[in-house]
Design a protein around this motif. Structure first.
Motif, mmCIF file in Angstrom:
data_model
loop_
_atom_site.group_PDB
_atom_site.id
_atom_site.type_symbol
_atom_site.label_atom_id
_atom_site.label_comp_id
_atom_site.label_asym_id
_atom_site.label_seq_id
_atom_site.Cartn_x
_atom_site.Cartn_y
_atom_site.Cartn_z
ATOM 1 N N ARG A 1 0.985 -1.511 -0.160
ATOM 2 C CA ARG A 1 0.296 -0.119 -0.038
ATOM 3 C C ARG A 1 0.637 0.905 -0.032
ATOM 4 N N LYS A 2 1.773 1.160 0.817
ATOM 5 C CA LYS A 2 2.818 2.813 0.811
ATOM 6 C C LYS A 2 3.246 2.962 -0.173
ATOM 7 N N TYR A 3 4.214 2.039 -0.647
ATOM 8 C CA TYR A 3 4.705 2.052 -2.488
ATOM 9 C C TYR A 3 3.488 1.999 -3.566
ATOM 10 N N ASP A 4 2.532 1.640 -3.291
ATOM 11 C CA ASP A 4 1.008 2.099 -4.733
ATOM 12 C C ASP A 4 1.485 0.329 -5.592
ATOM 13 N N LEU A 5 2.589 -1.040 -5.056
ATOM 14 C CA LEU A 5 2.325 -1.900 -5.589
ATOM 15 C C LEU A 5 1.385 -2.878 -5.548
ATOM 16 N N PRO A 6 1.613 -3.662 -6.269
ATOM 17 C CA PRO A 6 0.483 -5.358 -6.005
ATOM 18 C C PRO A 6 0.564 -5.726 -4.761
ATOM 19 N N VAL A 7 -0.105 -6.367 -3.926
ATOM 20 C CA VAL A 7 0.708 -6.989 -2.906
ATOM 21 C C VAL A 7 1.064 -8.858 -3.279
ATOM 22 N N ILE A 8 0.358 -8.872 -4.175
ATOM 23 C CA ILE A 8 1.287 -10.214 -5.166
ATOM 24 C C ILE A 8 2.951 -10.088 -5.628
ATOM 25 N N GLU A 9 2.984 -8.356 -6.620
ATOM 26 C CA GLU A 9 4.156 -8.786 -6.622
ATOM 27 C C GLU A 9 5.208 -8.717 -5.477
ATOM 28 N N VAL A 10 4.873 -7.947 -4.233
ATOM 29 C CA VAL A 10 5.462 -7.602 -3.199
ATOM 30 C C VAL A 10 5.391 -8.982 -2.547
ATOM 31 N N GLU A 11 4.506 -9.709 -2.137
ATOM 32 C CA GLU A 11 4.864 -11.107 -2.388
ATOM 33 C C GLU A 11 5.955 -11.680 -2.671
ATOM 34 N N GLN A 12 5.566 -11.369 -3.655
ATOM 35 C CA GLN A 12 7.149 -12.355 -4.994
ATOM 36 C C GLN A 12 8.234 -11.894 -4.713
ATOM 37 N N TYR A 13 8.656 -10.089 -4.301
ATOM 38 C CA TYR A 13 9.933 -10.022 -3.554
ATOM 39 C C TYR A 13 10.185 -10.309 -2.296
ATOM 40 N N LYS A 14 9.304 -10.439 -0.897
ATOM 41 C CA LYS A 14 9.395 -10.858 -0.135
ATOM 42 C C LYS A 14 10.017 -12.728 -0.220
ATOM 43 N N LYS A 15 9.810 -13.597 -1.085
ATOM 44 C CA LYS A 15 10.302 -14.787 -1.144
ATOM 45 C C LYS A 15 11.635 -13.986 -1.637
ATOM 46 N N LYS A 16 12.362 -13.272 -2.470
ATOM 47 C CA LYS A 16 13.590 -13.316 -2.780
ATOM 48 C C LYS A 16 14.051 -13.125 -1.904
#
Length: 155
Positions: free
Chosen positions: A29-44
């Motif tokens: 929400r803070k960076y206006d990114l899709p949650v699914i995309e941020v979840e992928q970055y978290k996995k990385k």
């Protein structure tokens, strides 16, 4: 009374999600990114956080960058270049990278949805302004929303 409380609170994020999942959603929400995309970055991030400290230290960062840039096994990235990327990623100079710092760094240089095709192109553009030729099918100019998103993400 319980049914009323449950209907109002039973599906709230803080009731259903772990603290890590809530952090991902807050950053999305803070960076206006899709949650699914941020979840992928978290996995990385978790993949390269070898000691599971919740932070990426310099040694882990070296491995991360070598993998992402696809440095051949018999070569190393120059120390000065590694230090430059580290200084950019470690925004608070804490000698470790939080997930939020990783998110900003990764999105800027390695995101498939990001503005650049090559991490070094973006790196050198930040050091020295160079005109970049855009393919003819790419839209000329950017939308106001994209400009705002880039500003929030530190571009």
């Amino acid at each position: 009374e319980f049914a009323f409380w449950y209907s109002r609170h039973g599906f709230m994020e803080n009731m259903l999600l772990t603290s890590a999942q809530m952090e991902v959603r807050q950053l999305a929400r803070k960076y206006d990114l899709p949650v699914i995309e941020v979840e992928q970055y978290k996995k990385k991030f978790d993949l390269f956080d070898e000691d599971h400290s919740g932070m990426i230290e310099y040694g882990e960062f070296q491995k991360l960058l070598s993998v992402l840039i696809k440095v051949p096994a018999n070569l190393e990235l120059p120390v000065a270049r590694m230090n430059q990327f580290w200084a950019e990623a470690d925004r608070d100079r804490s000698q470790s990278i939080s997930f939020e710092e990783f998110l900003l760094f990764y999105y800027r240089y390695f995101s498939l949805n990001g503005p650049t095709l090559c991490p070094f192109q973006e790196y050198y553009r930040g050091i020295r302004r160079v005109k970049v030729a855009h393919p003819p099918n790419e839209a000329k100019g950017s939308s106001e929303t994209a400009g705002k998103k880039s500003a929030r993400l530190g571009r």
